[in-house]
Write a protein that holds these residues in place. Sequence first.
Motif, PDB file in Angstrom:
ATOM      1  N   GLN A 267       0.909  -1.250   0.154  1.00  0.00           N
ATOM      2  CA  GLN A 267      -0.176  -0.004  -0.186  1.00  0.00           C
ATOM      3  C   GLN A 267       0.878   1.395   0.069  1.00  0.00           C
ATOM      4  OE1 GLN A 267      -3.095   0.152   3.067  1.00  0.00           O
ATOM      5  NE2 GLN A 267      -3.936   1.843   2.338  1.00  0.00           N
ATOM      6  N   ALA A 268       1.960   1.257   0.649  1.00  0.00           N
ATOM      7  CA  ALA A 268       3.029   2.511   0.652  1.00  0.00           C
ATOM      8  C   ALA A 268       3.468   2.704  -0.786  1.00  0.00           C
ATOM      9  CB  ALA A 268       4.051   2.296   1.708  1.00  0.00           C
ATOM     10  N   GLY A 269       3.624   1.589  -1.576  1.00  0.00           N
ATOM     11  CA  GLY A 269       4.071   1.834  -3.149  1.00  0.00           C
ATOM     12  C   GLY A 269       5.692   1.656  -3.006  1.00  0.00           C
ATOM     13  N   VAL A 270       5.985   2.079  -4.367  1.00  0.00           N
ATOM     14  CA  VAL A 270       7.261   1.920  -4.711  1.00  0.00           C
ATOM     15  C   VAL A 270       7.943   3.247  -4.544  1.00  0.00           C
ATOM     16  CG1 VAL A 270       8.941   1.616  -6.695  1.00  0.00           C
ATOM     17  CG2 VAL A 270       6.739   0.021  -6.336  1.00  0.00           C
ATOM     18  N   ASP A 271       9.372   3.408  -4.297  1.00  0.00           N
ATOM     19  CA  ASP A 271       9.969   4.548  -3.956  1.00  0.00           C
ATOM     20  C   ASP A 271      10.166   5.315  -5.152  1.00  0.00           C
ATOM     21  OD1 ASP A 271      11.673   6.275  -2.628  1.00  0.00           O
ATOM     22  OD2 ASP A 271      13.447   5.410  -2.879  1.00  0.00           O
ATOM     23  N   GLY A 272       9.757   6.505  -5.027  1.00  0.00           N
ATOM     24  CA  GLY A 272       9.794   7.396  -6.436  1.00  0.00           C
ATOM     25  C   GLY A 272       8.774   7.219  -7.313  1.00  0.00           C
ATOM     26  N   GLY A 273       7.782   6.389  -6.789  1.00  0.00           N
ATOM     27  CA  GLY A 273       6.382   6.138  -7.896  1.00  0.00           C
ATOM     28  C   GLY A 273       6.940   5.104  -8.718  1.00  0.00           C
ATOM     29  N   GLY A 274       5.953   4.546  -9.732  1.00  0.00           N
ATOM     30  CA  GLY A 274       6.282   3.483 -10.622  1.00  0.00           C
ATOM     31  C   GLY A 274       5.778   2.296 -10.024  1.00  0.00           C
ATOM     32  N   GLN A 275       6.113   1.139 -10.731  1.00  0.00           N
ATOM     33  CA  GLN A 275       5.357  -0.034 -10.320  1.00  0.00           C
ATOM     34  C   GLN A 275       6.354  -1.237 -10.091  1.00  0.00           C
ATOM     35  OE1 GLN A 275       2.825  -1.099 -13.650  1.00  0.00           O
ATOM     36  NE2 GLN A 275       1.017   0.026 -12.714  1.00  0.00           N
ATOM     37  N   ASP A 276       7.742  -0.785 -10.205  1.00  0.00           N
ATOM     38  CA  ASP A 276       8.851  -1.728  -9.755  1.00  0.00           C
ATOM     39  C   ASP A 276      10.073  -1.033  -9.581  1.00  0.00           C
ATOM     40  OD1 ASP A 276      10.401  -4.274 -12.093  1.00  0.00           O
ATOM     41  OD2 ASP A 276      10.790  -3.559 -10.042  1.00  0.00           O
ATOM     42  N   GLY A 277      10.404  -1.114  -7.967  1.00  0.00           N
ATOM     43  CA  GLY A 277      11.495  -0.625  -7.655  1.00  0.00           C
ATOM     44  C   GLY A 277      11.476  -0.967  -6.165  1.00  0.00           C
ATOM     45  N   ALA A 278      12.421  -0.156  -5.389  1.00  0.00           N
ATOM     46  CA  ALA A 278      12.672  -0.479  -3.913  1.00  0.00           C
ATOM     47  C   ALA A 278      11.207   0.055  -3.157  1.00  0.00           C
ATOM     48  CB  ALA A 278      13.921   0.470  -3.471  1.00  0.00           C
ATOM     49  N   PRO A 279      10.857  -0.593  -2.289  1.00  0.00           N
ATOM     50  CA  PRO A 279       9.624  -0.227  -1.513  1.00  0.00           C
ATOM     51  C   PRO A 279      10.008   1.003  -0.795  1.00  0.00           C
ATOM     52  CG  PRO A 279      10.446  -2.336  -0.766  1.00  0.00           C
ATOM     53  CD  PRO A 279      11.423  -1.891  -1.509  1.00  0.00           C
ATOM     54  N   ALA A 280       8.611   2.015  -1.031  1.00  0.00           N
ATOM     55  CA  ALA A 280       8.749   3.173  -0.242  1.00  0.00           C
ATOM     56  C   ALA A 280       9.129   3.209   0.915  1.00  0.00           C
ATOM     57  CB  ALA A 280       7.440   3.829  -0.782  1.00  0.00           C
ATOM     58  N   GLU A 281       8.503   2.226   1.926  1.00  0.00           N
ATOM     59  CA  GLU A 281       8.652   1.820   3.177  1.00  0.00           C
ATOM     60  C   GLU A 281       9.808   0.865   3.392  1.00  0.00           C
ATOM     61  OE1 GLU A 281       7.579   3.410   5.812  1.00  0.00           O
ATOM     62  OE2 GLU A 281       6.223   4.828   4.744  1.00  0.00           O
ATOM     63  N   GLU A 282      11.173   1.148   3.779  1.00  0.00           N
ATOM     64  CA  GLU A 282      12.059   0.179   3.906  1.00  0.00           C
ATOM     65  C   GLU A 282      11.736  -1.069   4.515  1.00  0.00           C
ATOM     66  OE1 GLU A 282      16.717   0.095   5.407  1.00  0.00           O
ATOM     67  OE2 GLU A 282      15.351   1.398   6.363  1.00  0.00           O
ATOM     68  N   VAL A 283      12.151  -2.152   3.969  1.00  0.00           N
ATOM     69  CA  VAL A 283      11.615  -3.505   4.536  1.00  0.00           C
ATOM     70  C   VAL A 283      12.853  -4.243   5.020  1.00  0.00           C
ATOM     71  CG1 VAL A 283      10.194  -5.719   4.357  1.00  0.00           C
ATOM     72  CG2 VAL A 283       9.459  -3.388   3.075  1.00  0.00           C
ATOM     73  N   GLN A 284      13.051  -4.563   6.087  1.00  0.00           N
ATOM     74  CA  GLN A 284      14.325  -5.154   6.641  1.00  0.00           C
ATOM     75  C   GLN A 284      13.907  -6.531   7.173  1.00  0.00           C
ATOM     76  OE1 GLN A 284      17.271  -3.379   5.745  1.00  0.00           O
ATOM     77  NE2 GLN A 284      18.689  -4.441   6.798  1.00  0.00           N
ATOM     78  N   ILE A 285      14.646  -7.478   6.885  1.00  0.00           N
ATOM     79  CA  ILE A 285      14.571  -8.817   7.515  1.00  0.00           C
ATOM     80  C   ILE A 285      15.171  -8.570   8.707  1.00  0.00           C
ATOM     81  CG2 ILE A 285      14.702 -11.299   7.276  1.00  0.00           C
ATOM     82  CD1 ILE A 285      14.120 -11.059   4.241  1.00  0.00           C
ATOM     83  N   LYS A 286      14.626  -8.879   9.847  1.00  0.00           N
ATOM     84  CA  LYS A 286      15.460  -8.961  11.252  1.00  0.00           C
ATOM     85  C   LYS A 286      15.796 -10.628  11.140  1.00  0.00           C
ATOM     86  CE  LYS A 286      12.694  -5.614  13.810  1.00  0.00           C
ATOM     87  NZ  LYS A 286      11.620  -5.275  14.786  1.00  0.00           N
ATOM     88  N   SER A 287      15.076 -11.581  11.234  1.00  0.00           N
ATOM     89  CA  SER A 287      15.377 -12.972  11.375  1.00  0.00           C
ATOM     90  C   SER A 287      14.319 -14.003  10.497  1.00  0.00           C
ATOM     91  CB  SER A 287      15.650 -13.379  12.857  1.00  0.00           C
ATOM     92  OG  SER A 287      14.167 -13.176  13.207  1.00  0.00           O
ATOM     93  N   ILE A 288      14.950 -15.140  10.211  1.00  0.00           N
ATOM     94  CA  ILE A 288      13.890 -16.056   9.636  1.00  0.00           C
ATOM     95  C   ILE A 288      14.352 -17.432  10.503  1.00  0.00           C
ATOM     96  CG2 ILE A 288      13.348 -17.471   7.689  1.00  0.00           C
ATOM     97  CD1 ILE A 288      13.986 -15.296   5.793  1.00  0.00           C
ATOM     98  N   LEU A 289      13.533 -17.647  11.101  1.00  0.00           N
ATOM     99  CA  LEU A 289      13.668 -18.930  12.092  1.00  0.00           C
ATOM    100  C   LEU A 289      12.633 -19.808  11.905  1.00  0.00           C
ATOM    101  CD1 LEU A 289      13.847 -16.607  15.457  1.00  0.00           C
ATOM    102  CD2 LEU A 289      15.850 -17.482  14.108  1.00  0.00           C
ATOM    103  N   LEU A 290      13.206 -21.178  12.104  1.00  0.00           N
ATOM    104  CA  LEU A 290      12.388 -22.252  11.741  1.00  0.00           C
ATOM    105  C   LEU A 290      11.945 -22.510  12.927  1.00  0.00           C
ATOM    106  CD1 LEU A 290      14.398 -22.551   9.300  1.00  0.00           C
ATOM    107  CD2 LEU A 290      14.258 -25.039   9.763  1.00  0.00           C
ATOM    108  N   ASP A 291      10.368 -22.688  13.035  1.00  0.00           N
ATOM    109  CA  ASP A 291       9.556 -23.108  14.360  1.00  0.00           C
ATOM    110  C   ASP A 291       9.889 -24.473  14.851  1.00  0.00           C
ATOM    111  OD1 ASP A 291       8.663 -20.624  13.976  1.00  0.00           O
ATOM    112  OD2 ASP A 291       6.786 -21.037  13.024  1.00  0.00           O
TER     113      ASP A 291
END
Length: 291
Positions: A267-291
């Motif tokens: 919903q926040a869209g792509v940085d700078g507009g458009g339909q393909d690029g870095a997310p406008a809201e930075e997305v950072q993976i903190k961890s991926i853990l097997l349950d």
Amino acid sequence: MPTNEQRRETAKRKLERQLERQAAQARKRRIATIVGSAVAAVLVIGAIVATVVINRDSSDTTASAQTPTPTTSGPAQPAANGQLPAFAPPAGLGADCQYPASGEASKKVNAPRTGQVPTEPAEVSVSMSTNQGNLGLLLDNAKAPCTVNSFASLAQQGYFNDTPCHRLTTSPTLSVLQCGDPTGKGTGGPGYEFANEYPTNQYQQDNPALQEAVLYPRGTIAMANAGPDTNGSQFFLVYQDSQLPPGYTVFGKIDETGLATLDKIAQAGVDGGGQDGAPAEEVQIKSILLD
């Protein structure tokens, strides 16, 4: 008879006309040179732009590798409604997983175990924590055991920790969030690659149906690649039904909490507009853990 003075004036005018013609010719040559240089510059710029556009998709993952040998007895066809083909276990599924070296690792990591890997349990539960919220993932070990083996190995080694999701697409036919490259440039990988699994291994490699787009439904997790057998660490999360050729390994699904997080990011869209690029809201993976 003309006088000496008249002859001198005639010669002077003749010389002036010659000089004017020479100057005019020189101006024309200069204009032609400038125009030619400008055209050449435009052509060079056009070539550079074309190269960027052409190379962008192919550099989003690791280097290419050889096409795998078909494992089915005959060509599969997607369903008439364009859905992914029904899963049919190919011979030797998970019997010989190989992860040959490919390029330099973006983050130091050991390659997964090779050879036979278990296809049980059929599903592996995973928690993906990001700065935008949590995503519950259910990995499909029964359909893509070599892929799940690699993903689980990278997660257990902390490969995905503190890495960005570098690409968001928001077009009506492609709605995904792409992650798994520690460099954030879309070109990084773990230093190895491996073969495609479902749905690619449901087809003969020369089957035209491999080039036809099918539906990757909302909630799908699939591997990004740069061609057959070039899977590495990059993966994408489908938050709206997307049309893609069946050359991207499906290896799990996203739970409802995860889809809500993805919807917020999209919903926040792509940085700078458009339909393909870095997310406008930075997305950072903190961890991926097997349950």
